[in-house]
Design an enzyme around this catalytic site. Sequence first.
Site, mmCIF file in Angstrom:
data_model
loop_
_atom_site.group_PDB
_atom_site.id
_atom_site.type_symbol
_atom_site.label_atom_id
_atom_site.label_comp_id
_atom_site.label_asym_id
_atom_site.label_seq_id
_atom_site.Cartn_x
_atom_site.Cartn_y
_atom_site.Cartn_z
ATOM 1 N N ALA A 150 -25.615 -35.130 46.529
ATOM 2 C CA ALA A 150 -26.201 -36.475 46.644
ATOM 3 C C ALA A 150 -26.778 -36.607 48.038
ATOM 4 C CB ALA A 150 -25.185 -37.576 46.407
ATOM 5 N N THR A 151 -27.544 -37.661 48.237
ATOM 6 C CA THR A 151 -28.061 -37.982 49.563
ATOM 7 C C THR A 151 -27.977 -39.482 49.759
ATOM 8 O OG1 THR A 151 -29.637 -36.156 49.381
ATOM 9 C CG2 THR A 151 -30.001 -37.740 51.143
ATOM 10 N N ALA A 152 -27.364 -39.885 50.863
ATOM 11 C CA ALA A 152 -27.315 -41.297 51.252
ATOM 12 C C ALA A 152 -27.654 -41.372 52.729
ATOM 13 C CB ALA A 152 -25.940 -41.888 50.980
#
Length: 197
Positions: free
Chosen positions: A6-8
């Site tokens: 994921a990417t945040a």
Amino acid sequence: MEELPATALGVKLNDGVILAAERRLSYGGFVLSRAAKKVFKIGRFGIAGAGIMGDIQTLTRVMNVEIKYYEMYNNKPISVKAAAKLLSVILYQYKWTPFISELLFGGIDEEGPKLFVLDPIGSLIEDSYAAVGSGARVAIGVLEAEYDPNMSLDKGKEVVLKALKAAIERDVTSGDGIDILMIKRDNTSAEDFIKSF
């Protein structure tokens, strides 16, 4: 520890805090969902994260209760730093069986906007901008090149979108849309909400 899928990312600006994440939920080589929510609003605060969705959702629910309890018991609003330290303590209490998540926590109080980065065992770092997850290396490159604390929230949103889109193009576990939470200095009420792109 390997990178969490994921990417945040988050940025702290003079006028507020922006937290964002993409929506793909993957496990190994499989896409389990294209509509996973990884950005959450908790009163005047926000959390964005990468990692196991159940862990991020559980931590969000726990923080929602703990912040309300603190404010009722002390009869005053909790500061962003105190709320972030509370989250850090909760994570550290589970260090032997940690929540598999990397978190960004942000909000606004009397001291202004603040952004914190937390790892699975509660390390707490205050920063101006940050990215977590498997696409973080790409996203942080865009943020480093374009971040300016004095830019408007609208310009900040453009930079955040550009950083996440770059990560999505280069990270197979990221994708399927973007959720953004903007917490404004002059309006931290429940009117703020998460917008999708």
